[in-house]
Design a protein around this motif. Structure first.
Motif, PDB file in Angstrom:
ATOM      1  N   ARG A   1       0.851  -1.200   0.000  1.00 47.82           N
ATOM      2  CA  ARG A   1       0.000   0.000   0.000  1.00 47.82           C
ATOM      3  C   ARG A   1       0.880   1.241   0.000  1.00 47.82           C
ATOM      4  N   ILE A   2       0.744   2.040  -1.063  1.00 52.14           N
ATOM      5  CA  ILE A   2       1.582   3.230  -1.261  1.00 52.14           C
ATOM      6  C   ILE A   2       0.698   4.465  -1.347  1.00 52.14           C
ATOM      7  N   ASN A   3       1.136   5.552  -0.714  1.00 58.60           N
ATOM      8  CA  ASN A   3       0.474   6.848  -0.882  1.00 58.60           C
ATOM      9  C   ASN A   3       1.502   7.818  -1.429  1.00 58.60           C
ATOM     10  N   SER A   4       1.124   8.559  -2.476  1.00 64.36           N
ATOM     11  CA  SER A   4       2.067   9.468  -3.136  1.00 64.36           C
ATOM     12  C   SER A   4       1.383  10.778  -3.471  1.00 64.36           C
ATOM     13  N   SER A   5       2.194  11.807  -3.646  1.00 61.16           N
ATOM     14  CA  SER A   5       1.668  13.062  -4.196  1.00 61.16           C
ATOM     15  C   SER A   5       1.268  12.806  -5.645  1.00 61.16           C
ATOM     16  N   THR A   6       0.309  13.583  -6.129  1.00 60.80           N
ATOM     17  CA  THR A   6      -0.240  13.320  -7.462  1.00 60.80           C
ATOM     18  C   THR A   6       0.787  13.541  -8.566  1.00 60.80           C
ATOM     19  N   GLY A   7       1.585  14.593  -8.454  1.00 63.74           N
ATOM     20  CA  GLY A   7       2.545  14.892  -9.505  1.00 63.74           C
ATOM     21  C   GLY A   7       3.564  13.779  -9.671  1.00 63.74           C
ATOM     22  N   PHE A   8       4.148  13.313  -8.573  1.00 60.75           N
ATOM     23  CA  PHE A   8       5.151  12.255  -8.645  1.00 60.75           C
ATOM     24  C   PHE A   8       4.531  10.955  -9.145  1.00 60.75           C
ATOM     25  N   ALA A   9       3.323  10.672  -8.693  1.00 60.83           N
ATOM     26  CA  ALA A   9       2.673   9.417  -9.090  1.00 60.83           C
ATOM     27  C   ALA A   9       2.372   9.407 -10.582  1.00 60.83           C
ATOM     28  N   ARG A  10       1.819  10.505 -11.081  1.00 61.98           N
ATOM     29  CA  ARG A  10       1.364  10.525 -12.468  1.00 61.98           C
ATOM     30  C   ARG A  10       2.505  10.607 -13.466  1.00 61.98           C
ATOM     31  N   GLN A  11       3.660  11.131 -13.036  1.00 62.33           N
ATOM     32  CA  GLN A  11       4.746  11.286 -13.990  1.00 62.33           C
ATOM     33  C   GLN A  11       5.897  10.305 -13.773  1.00 62.33           C
ATOM     34  N   THR A  12       6.015   9.726 -12.570  1.00 65.61           N
ATOM     35  CA  THR A  12       7.100   8.775 -12.306  1.00 65.61           C
ATOM     36  C   THR A  12       6.572   7.386 -11.970  1.00 65.61           C
ATOM     37  N   LEU A  13       5.682   7.299 -10.979  1.00 62.54           N
ATOM     38  CA  LEU A  13       5.148   5.978 -10.612  1.00 62.54           C
ATOM     39  C   LEU A  13       4.352   5.359 -11.759  1.00 62.54           C
ATOM     40  N   LEU A  14       3.768   6.210 -12.596  1.00 65.53           N
ATOM     41  CA  LEU A  14       3.026   5.717 -13.758  1.00 65.53           C
ATOM     42  C   LEU A  14       3.893   4.787 -14.604  1.00 65.53           C
TER      43      LEU A  14
END
Length: 296
Positions: free
Chosen positions: A89-102
């Motif tokens: 279970r991971i929680n991330s800021s939206t910017g990092f998630a959408r551009q890196t975790l994606l």
């Protein structure tokens, strides 16, 4: 339970005691205490024969099931050391998630097929213990005493814009030029400034434009859409710059201190194999991304 099963299987206290590496008298006392606790006789014993009673037969059946389950559980936990598994279970800021975790998460899941990921996105800092999250990824290291904090990577902030915007509005070459451009800034309680080198030293340029937002992901989307110039962490815009969807500008005057990306974790989950595997994977992923930036 194991002692009782071994006695029945081997048909003898002496043989079971040898198998379990205890004395026959110690084994006899162990079964007597078990029978006293249950309030029933589990074994009938004669000089020539040993057999379970009707209650003993029921206990034997259930004991075998429980011991088998314990064995499978211990095997699963032991194997997780070499092959991480389970739900992460991971929680991330939206910017990092959408551009890196994606891009990173699918590669992580391919490497560790027995791990599944639950990803939640919030820009506010959450309590991972209360939210039952294994990992929180943020740009701030602040944490409570019951959390483990670890630096994941270091980077910098880039000033960039979409090719379509620069073709339309021109490319700024100085801090003074930026005054004529639509600068998309992060909406916050304190004024946002961009440190830039100028002829008379360092200036703190205050971006002004037709749009501001408290969500980094939305700022990124607006920049991609050609709506203006942004200054965001390379963790967020790096992939788009490498792909040419955004162009880095003002590289000679942009003054960005080193910024860090942090992970916050509950102490009890820090050593979980799936958590360690993800942290090691992300450090490797971000290091390779930074190397690509340097090469470019």
């Amino acid at each position: 339970m194991n002692a009782f099963v071994r006695i029945v299987d081997l048909g003898s206290f002496a043989k079971a005691a040898e198998d379990l590496r205890v004395t026959p008298s110690a084994l006899s006392k162990l079964i007597s205490r078990l029978e006293d606790r249950l309030g029933v006789r589990l074994l009938t014993r004669t000089t020539r024969r040993l057999a379970p009673t009707s209650e003993g037969s029921l206990y034997l059946e259930r004991a075998r099931e429980i011991l088998e389950l314990i064995g499978r559980t211990e095997a699963d936990v032991s194997s997780a050391r070499s092959q991480p598994k389970g739900r992460l279970r991971i929680n991330s800021s939206t910017g990092f998630a959408r551009q890196t975790l994606l891009h990173a998460v699918p590669a992580f899941l391919h490497r560790y097929p027995e791990v599944s990921v639950d990803l939640t996105l919030t820009d506010r800092l959450i309590d991972p213990v209360a939210e039952q999250v294994d990992i929180v990824i943020r740009g701030s290291p602040s944490a409570g005493s019951d959390l483990v904090v670890r630096k994941l990577a270091e980077g910098r902030r880039l000033i960039c814009a979409a090719p379509s915007y620069l073709e339309r509005a021109g490319t700024p070459l100085s801090a003074a030029d930026l005054e004529k451009h639509n600068c998309i800034a992060l909406l916050s309680q304190s004024p946002t400034t961009w440190p830039l080198a100028a002829e008379n030293g360092l200036v703190r340029f205050q971006p002004k434009g037709t749009f501001s937002c408290d969500n980094v992901g939305m700022l990124f989307d607006m920049a991609i859409a050609g709506q203006g110039i942004v200054r965001l962490a390379d963790f967020v815009v790096g992939q788009a710059v490498r792909e040419g969807r955004l162009l880095e500008i003002l590289t000679d005057i942009n003054r960005s201190d080193t910024i860090s990306l942090w992970v916050l974790m509950p102490k009890g989950r820090f050593h979980a194999p799936r958590v360690q595997a993800f942290l090691d994977f992300m450090e490797e992923w971000l290091k390779e991304a930074n190397s690509a930036d340097v090469t470019a």
